[in-house]
Enzyme design. Structure first.
Site, PDB file in Angstrom:
ATOM      1  N   ASP A   1      -4.586   3.103   1.811  1.00 26.62           N
ATOM      2  CA  ASP A   1      -5.360   2.142   2.603  1.00 26.62           C
ATOM      3  C   ASP A   1      -4.847   0.755   2.285  1.00 26.62           C
ATOM      4  O   ASP A   1      -4.335   0.512   1.197  1.00 26.62           O
ATOM      5  CB  ASP A   1      -6.858   2.209   2.264  1.00 26.62           C
ATOM      6  CG  ASP A   1      -7.178   1.422   0.986  1.00 26.62           C
ATOM      7  OD1 ASP A   1      -7.647   0.277   1.090  1.00 26.62           O
ATOM      8  OD2 ASP A   1      -6.915   1.937  -0.122  1.00 26.62           O
TER       9      ASP A   1
ATOM     10  N   ASP B   1     -14.867   2.922  -0.591  1.00 25.30           N
ATOM     11  CA  ASP B   1     -14.517   2.541  -1.954  1.00 25.30           C
ATOM     12  C   ASP B   1     -15.807   2.332  -2.745  1.00 25.30           C
ATOM     13  O   ASP B   1     -16.902   2.292  -2.198  1.00 25.30           O
ATOM     14  CB  ASP B   1     -13.617   1.319  -1.984  1.00 25.30           C
ATOM     15  CG  ASP B   1     -14.249   0.093  -1.357  1.00 25.30           C
ATOM     16  OD1 ASP B   1     -15.480   0.064  -1.193  1.00 25.30           O
ATOM     17  OD2 ASP B   1     -13.511  -0.849  -1.023  1.00 25.30           O
TER      18      ASP B   1
END
Length: 371
Positions: free
Chosen positions: A267, A92
């Protein structure tokens, strides 16, 4: 031309199953990515994670840049070598943690400056620095653009401002990333729960051009119904021939409903976080192993599972471990939960391929009883 080929093998309604091919291995979609926040999927070894059937894991830019530092990870072989995971890694951008963990932060057009939640030290994260950390230092296979999030509920004006800044940052991330054959970059659609903003965000990202597209700004407190309402239209705004990634989601029922609306990748920290707190996810819904009714229950969590944690230990033993505060209880429940999430993905892939996803979806919702 996208960096990684994405082949859709079958569809049923908006749901689809396929393969995203990366140099480090294929990612079968729909895919669930266990979250390896600080270079580890909490409580699990790499071999345990692999045994669940996970094709890809997620690494966290914010946590790794603060400790041990992205430069140190680079010196120690990149994130793959450092943590001994040889499959694909998606990282991320760090934006979400900056917004949620940093008590002192300042957002400008250049980027975000913030105080570390660990020691208060000052740091700066710009679109260019985020790409450098993810792609050049950590060595991620898939990097995410830096974006600006708005808390929920959001009014339209701040949601628009954040979406527009995210789009400008997306262009800067793409410029910093350049063209790479062995790494990919995903853009992130923003716009909160406003359909017109989501449309504009998608259009601007498509004009820039990314290897995949994420749906951001959800799972921030809006609840299942509001999230599904956005998913009724938002995924279809993104290119049909590229992966669509719903960030930070979610509960099993969220995953099934998102797949039904065309999402390919997910996720969430939920499997390991739940496991550390005595909760197991099962085909009949969540199970709280702290409950006294399991004290002499000799049945395993799932006798049909390939996962040893699910198959080989009684609920009575797991109850004992949780009540005694034993670390093994956290390990076994985290392992079981990740295995369950991966099994859920596998069953959805099979159901779509065989043209029975609608029936699977109905049956799953009916069986998900809440404790």
């Amino acid at each position: 031309m996208a960096a990684f080929p994405f082949t859709i093998a079958a569809t049923e309604g908006a749901a689809r199953t396929g393969i995203l091919s990366t140099p480090r291995g294929d990612i079968r979609t729909p895919a669930f990515m266990p979250v390896g926040t600080a270079g580890t999927v909490k409580a699990l070894t790499v071999d345990q994670v692999k045994s669940t059937g996970a094709d890809v894991i997620l690494g966290n830019t914010y946590h790794l840049m603060l400790r041990p530092s992205a430069e140190r990870v680079k010196r120690l072989g990149g994130l793959h070598g450092f943590m001994r995971w040889d499959g694909p890694i998606l990282t991320d951008s760090g934006g979400f943690q900056v917004m949620s963990l940093s008590k002192i932060r300042k957002i400008t057009e250049d980027g975000v400056t913030f105080a570390s939640h660990i020691d208060g030290s000052r740091h700066a994260l710009s679109p260019e620095r985020s790409i450098e950390i993810q792609s050049d230092l950590l060595g991620a296979d898939i990097a995410m653009q830096l974006d600006e999030l708005v808390a929920w509920p959001a009014e339209e004006a701040p949601a628009r401002a954040a979406m527009e800044r995210s789009a400008r940052w997306a262009a800067r991330c793409k410029a910093a990333f350049g063209e790479r054959e062995t790494q990919a970059l995903f853009g992130i659609q923003q716009g909160s729960t406003f359909e017109a903003l989501r449309r504009e965000s998608a259009d601007r990202l498509i004009e820039i051009g990314f290897d995949g597209y994420a749906l951001g700004g959800l799972a921030v407190g809006e609840g299942h119904a509001a999230m599904v309402e956005v998913l009724d239209y938002a995924p279809a705004m993104l290119p049909v021939d590229r992966p669509r990634y719903l960030m930070g989601v979610g509960k099993p029922i969220d995953l099934v409903e998102a797949v039904a609306r065309g999402v390919d990748m997910f996720d969430c920290v939920l499997p390991t976080r739940s496991g550390r707190h005595g909760q197991a996810w099962t085909w009949e819904g969540p199970v709280n192993l702290k409950n006294a009714r399991f004290a002499e229950d000799e049945a395993p969590l799932d006798e049909a599972s390939d996962c040893p944690a699910s198959r080989d230990y009684s609920r009575a033993y797991l109850h004992h471990l949780v009540k005694a505060g034993e670390i093994l209880g956290q390990v076994l429940l985290s392992w079981h939960n990740v295995a369950f999430f991966e099994a859920l993905m596998g069953q959805m892939r099979a159901a779509i391929a065989e043209g029975r996803f609608a029936a699977f979806r109905r049956d799953f919702a009916a069986r998900q009883l809440s404790e």
